[in-house]
Design an enzyme around this catalytic site. Structure first.
Site, PDB file in Angstrom:
ATOM      1  N   GLU A  77      25.148  37.390  37.531  1.00  0.00           N
ATOM      2  CA  GLU A  77      25.792  37.594  38.832  1.00  0.00           C
ATOM      3  C   GLU A  77      27.283  37.285  38.736  1.00  0.00           C
ATOM      4  O   GLU A  77      27.706  36.481  37.904  1.00  0.00           O
ATOM      5  CB  GLU A  77      25.170  36.649  39.871  1.00  0.00           C
ATOM      6  CG  GLU A  77      24.190  37.305  40.825  1.00  0.00           C
ATOM      7  CD  GLU A  77      24.844  38.193  41.881  1.00  0.00           C
ATOM      8  OE1 GLU A  77      25.986  38.654  41.678  1.00  0.00           O
ATOM      9  OE2 GLU A  77      24.207  38.427  42.907  1.00  0.00           O
ATOM     10  N   ASP A  78      28.040  37.912  39.616  1.00  0.00           N
ATOM     11  CA  ASP A  78      29.457  37.591  39.699  1.00  0.00           C
ATOM     12  C   ASP A  78      29.669  36.292  40.479  1.00  0.00           C
ATOM     13  O   ASP A  78      30.405  35.415  40.058  1.00  0.00           O
ATOM     14  CB  ASP A  78      30.251  38.741  40.349  1.00  0.00           C
ATOM     15  CG  ASP A  78      29.588  39.266  41.624  1.00  0.00           C
ATOM     16  OD1 ASP A  78      28.528  38.742  42.018  1.00  0.00           O
ATOM     17  OD2 ASP A  78      30.138  40.209  42.225  1.00  0.00           O
ATOM     18  N   ASP A  81      26.825  32.889  46.759  1.00  0.00           N
ATOM     19  CA  ASP A  81      27.430  32.415  48.008  1.00  0.00           C
ATOM     20  C   ASP A  81      26.335  31.721  48.821  1.00  0.00           C
ATOM     21  O   ASP A  81      26.024  30.558  48.589  1.00  0.00           O
ATOM     22  CB  ASP A  81      28.027  33.640  48.708  1.00  0.00           C
ATOM     23  CG  ASP A  81      28.813  33.311  49.961  1.00  0.00           C
ATOM     24  OD1 ASP A  81      28.901  32.142  50.313  1.00  0.00           O
ATOM     25  OD2 ASP A  81      29.337  34.246  50.603  1.00  0.00           O
ATOM     26  N   PHE A 130      37.490  33.875  49.966  1.00  0.00           N
ATOM     27  CA  PHE A 130      37.059  35.207  49.540  1.00  0.00           C
ATOM     28  C   PHE A 130      37.880  35.621  48.325  1.00  0.00           C
ATOM     29  O   PHE A 130      39.104  35.706  48.375  1.00  0.00           O
ATOM     30  CB  PHE A 130      37.224  36.219  50.673  1.00  0.00           C
ATOM     31  CG  PHE A 130      36.495  37.492  50.388  1.00  0.00           C
ATOM     32  CD1 PHE A 130      35.128  37.595  50.636  1.00  0.00           C
ATOM     33  CD2 PHE A 130      37.161  38.587  49.833  1.00  0.00           C
ATOM     34  CE1 PHE A 130      34.446  38.772  50.353  1.00  0.00           C
ATOM     35  CE2 PHE A 130      36.483  39.757  49.538  1.00  0.00           C
ATOM     36  CZ  PHE A 130      35.123  39.841  49.800  1.00  0.00           C
ATOM     37  N   VAL A 131      37.189  35.871  47.225  1.00  0.00           N
ATOM     38  CA  VAL A 131      37.891  36.199  45.981  1.00  0.00           C
ATOM     39  C   VAL A 131      37.632  37.650  45.566  1.00  0.00           C
ATOM     40  O   VAL A 131      36.578  38.209  45.855  1.00  0.00           O
ATOM     41  CB  VAL A 131      37.492  35.241  44.833  1.00  0.00           C
ATOM     42  CG1 VAL A 131      38.044  33.846  45.082  1.00  0.00           C
ATOM     43  CG2 VAL A 131      35.981  35.193  44.631  1.00  0.00           C
ATOM     44  N   ARG A 143      38.631  45.645  42.103  1.00  0.00           N
ATOM     45  CA  ARG A 143      37.717  45.271  41.016  1.00  0.00           C
ATOM     46  C   ARG A 143      38.443  45.246  39.667  1.00  0.00           C
ATOM     47  O   ARG A 143      38.038  44.539  38.749  1.00  0.00           O
ATOM     48  CB  ARG A 143      36.557  46.269  40.916  1.00  0.00           C
ATOM     49  CG  ARG A 143      35.604  46.258  42.092  1.00  0.00           C
ATOM     50  CD  ARG A 143      34.362  47.077  41.752  1.00  0.00           C
ATOM     51  NE  ARG A 143      33.574  47.424  42.919  1.00  0.00           N
ATOM     52  CZ  ARG A 143      32.678  46.630  43.498  1.00  0.00           C
ATOM     53  NH1 ARG A 143      32.457  45.434  43.025  1.00  0.00           N
ATOM     54  NH2 ARG A 143      31.996  47.042  44.557  1.00  0.00           N
TER      55      ARG A 143
HETATM   56  P1  5GP Z   1      24.847  35.723  48.683  1.00  0.00           P
HETATM   57  O1  5GP Z   1      23.567  36.479  48.885  1.00  0.00           O
HETATM   58  O2  5GP Z   1      24.757  34.640  47.661  1.00  0.00           O
HETATM   59  O3  5GP Z   1      25.410  35.237  49.995  1.00  0.00           O
HETATM   60  O4  5GP Z   1      25.902  36.789  48.252  1.00  0.00           O
HETATM   61  C1  5GP Z   1      26.181  37.147  46.963  1.00  0.00           C
HETATM   62  C2  5GP Z   1      27.014  38.401  46.996  1.00  0.00           C
HETATM   63  O5  5GP Z   1      27.976  38.378  48.065  1.00  0.00           O
HETATM   64  C3  5GP Z   1      27.822  38.530  45.724  1.00  0.00           C
HETATM   65  O6  5GP Z   1      27.096  39.188  44.721  1.00  0.00           O
HETATM   66  C4  5GP Z   1      29.018  39.323  46.206  1.00  0.00           C
HETATM   67  O7  5GP Z   1      28.699  40.697  46.197  1.00  0.00           O
HETATM   68  C5  5GP Z   1      29.218  38.893  47.656  1.00  0.00           C
HETATM   69  N1  5GP Z   1      30.241  37.856  47.767  1.00  0.00           N
HETATM   70  C6  5GP Z   1      30.073  36.571  48.127  1.00  0.00           C
HETATM   71  N2  5GP Z   1      31.236  35.907  48.123  1.00  0.00           N
HETATM   72  C7  5GP Z   1      32.166  36.794  47.732  1.00  0.00           C
HETATM   73  C8  5GP Z   1      33.598  36.699  47.508  1.00  0.00           C
HETATM   74  O8  5GP Z   1      34.267  35.657  47.676  1.00  0.00           O
HETATM   75  N3  5GP Z   1      34.214  37.833  47.103  1.00  0.00           N
HETATM   76  C9  5GP Z   1      33.554  39.011  46.918  1.00  0.00           C
HETATM   77  N4  5GP Z   1      34.271  40.073  46.511  1.00  0.00           N
HETATM   78  N5  5GP Z   1      32.219  39.131  47.097  1.00  0.00           N
HETATM   79  C10 5GP Z   1      31.541  38.033  47.506  1.00  0.00           C
END
Ligand code: 5GP
Length: 153
Positions: A77-78, A81, A130-131, A143
């Site tokens: 995963e990138d 959150d 937010f990154v 990207r």
């Molecule tokens: P989660 O389900 O953990 O809330 O969300 C994960 C996904 O939310 C990540 O794979 C990404 O696509 C998006 N996301 C969460 N925080 C960020 C952020 O700071 N920047 C970006 N570009 N995407 C984020």
């Protein structure tokens, strides 16, 4: 992280699942430093609308092309959150009976977690900002930026 993974899976193969699209750059870099045999595949997921996001219901837009039964799977995963996406993915992939299932994430916003998800391999813990860049987008842009940057709106 690649060193740690290579050490832990020495003598075995790993199956990396990249979560599209954000993890593409990280996965490409990570795999080049792995010294164990690697296969890769990708999944694309999207959350349902904002009102249902807290339910953790995630739609699979692209599924794996092969079986992961009896394989050592690592989800790449990138960023984690709330943890809802990964929590759903873990539950879904567990049903496919992998030999092992772990999580590798470049970034982790630990303070934003809504469900318990603990990455096995984690690059950096970051604050609730937010990154973008290094694969991460804002409305599909940024990207290609080489670094991870905080987006000031
Ligand atoms: P989660 O389900 O953990 O809330 O969300 C994960 C996904 O939310 C990540 O794979 C990404 O696509 C998006 N996301 C969460 N925080 C960020 C952020 O700071 N920047 C970006 N570009 N995407 C984020």
């Amino acid at each position: 992280m690649a060193g740690q993974i290579s050490e832990e899976y020495r003598g075995q193969e790993v199956f990396l699942i990249g979560v599209l699209k954000g993890a593409v750059v990280f996965l490409a870099d990570l795999m080049r430093f792995l010294t164990v045999p690697v296969e890769i595949d990708f999944m694309a997921v999207s959350s349902y609308g904002k009102s249902t996001v807290t339910s953790g219901v995630v739609r699979i837009l692209k599924d794996l092309e092969t079986s992961i039964e009896n394989r050592n799977v690592i989800i790449v995963e990138d960023i984690v959150d709330t943890g809802l996406t990964l929590s759903y993915l873990m539950d879904n992939l567990e049903t496919r009976k992998p030999a092992s299932l772990k999580i590798c994430t470049l970034l982790d916003k630990v303070e934003c977690r809504q469900v318990e998800v603990t990455p096995d391999y984690r690059g950096f813990i970051i604050p609730d900002k937010f990154v973008v860049g290094y694969g991460l987008d804002c409305a599909e842009k940024y990207r290609n930026i080489a670094d991870v940057c905080v987006l000031h709106r």
